[in-house]
Design an enzyme around this catalytic site. Structure first.
Site, short mmCIF file in Angstrom:
data_model
loop_
_atom_site.label_atom_id
_atom_site.label_comp_id
_atom_site.label_asym_id
_atom_site.label_seq_id
_atom_site.Cartn_x
_atom_site.Cartn_y
_atom_site.Cartn_z
CD GLU A 40 -2.43 1.32 2.76
OE1 GLU A 40 -3.50 1.94 2.84
OE2 GLU A 40 -1.88 0.76 3.74
CE LYS A 111 -7.18 1.49 3.68
NZ LYS A 111 -5.97 2.07 4.32
CB CYS A 146 -3.98 -1.18 4.84
SG CYS A 146 -2.93 -0.94 6.30
#
Length: 263
Positions: A40, A111, A146
């Site tokens: 990421e 995300k 994440c």
């Protein structure tokens, strides 16, 4: 299937341009793998909020260009990690890209779950809204980034969409490394899927990174785990094990909650 996870270090003394070229070289060096993954926000560092605005790129900016070329040169499927995308309306997103072995973009994932508790990424970036899967010849990938790892409903949605290998690109902090390992194994067990969870090494914005990228099989067994420093974690796994596991222990068929209700 052979996967290489590039646990790159984010060094604040290395320019974004230099790290971009170095990451591309590391990808090209994985020629012979089927899938290569980057972590990421590796161009800037996941906690380097102060530079997000100045380093933001359009979707088809320099990171897209360099990674597409690297995927084609290596002849691999490339999950190019994520970068700070600036959308046409000015909104910033934490955006992951996947390229095919001919360098064509196959997927874009913004995300969904933003970290920060009303600061940092949580207020600086827009939230993605779509679950994203990518069909490879050997397996179907489900994409997450994440903080998404803490939200099991996203992974169940990916499995319902056909995912067999869950790829988590992250910049996970060292102080919560125990959660990283625990959650990666939990997502594998509960979804009877492979989990390829890749983090960064080094320290950025004064936040030491956990490293310890991990590959977990559908039974929750750890197939490979990296250390804390920059390294390339390469593992071979059998995608057919997902189907075998789900057939031998058909827990997913016993679900009663979260299923679509027939009209």
């Amino acid at each position: 299937m052979r996967a290489s996870l590039i646990q790159i270090a984010v060094d604040p003394d290395e320019s974004v341009e230099a790290r971009r070229e170095r990451a591309a070289s590391l990808v090209v060096a994985q020629r012979g793998s089927d899938l290569v993954v980057l972590p990421e926000l590796w161009p800037v560092g996941a906690f380097a909020y102060t530079v997000f605005e100045q380093e933001a790129e359009p979707l088809q900016g320099p990171t897209h260009e360099v990674m597409a070329k690297a995927a084609a040169e290596a002849g691999v499927w490339l999950h190019a990690g994520s970068f700070v995308e600036r959308a046409p309306d000015g909104t910033l997103y934490n955006t992951a890209l996947v390229f095919s072995p001919d360098g064509e973009r196959s997927a874009v994932y913004r995300k969904i779950h933003r970290f920060g508790f009303d600061k940092g990424e949580a207020v600086m970036m827009g939230a993605g809204e779509e679950l994203v899967t990518v069909a490879l010849p050997e397996t179907t990938l489900g994409l997450a980034t994440c903080y998404d790892l803490r939200f099991p409903e996203q992974f169940r949605g990916l499995v319902d969409a056909g995912a067999e290998t869950l790829v988590v690109s992250a910049g996970w902090p060292e102080r919560r490394r125990a959660h990283w390992t625990l959650l990666a194994q939990a997502r594998a067990v509960e979804n009877q899927a492979y989990v390829l969870a890749l983090g960064t090494a080094g320290t950025h914005a004064d936040i030491p990174q956990a490293g310890h990228s991990i590959v977990v099989d559908p039974w929750g067994e750890v197939l490979a785990e990296a250390g804390a420093d920059e390294e390339i974690l390469t593992v071979e796994f059998d995608p057919a094990k997902v189907g075998v596991t789900r057939e031998q222990f058909p827990a997913l068929k016993d679900r009663r909650l979260g299923l679509a209700t027939p009209s």
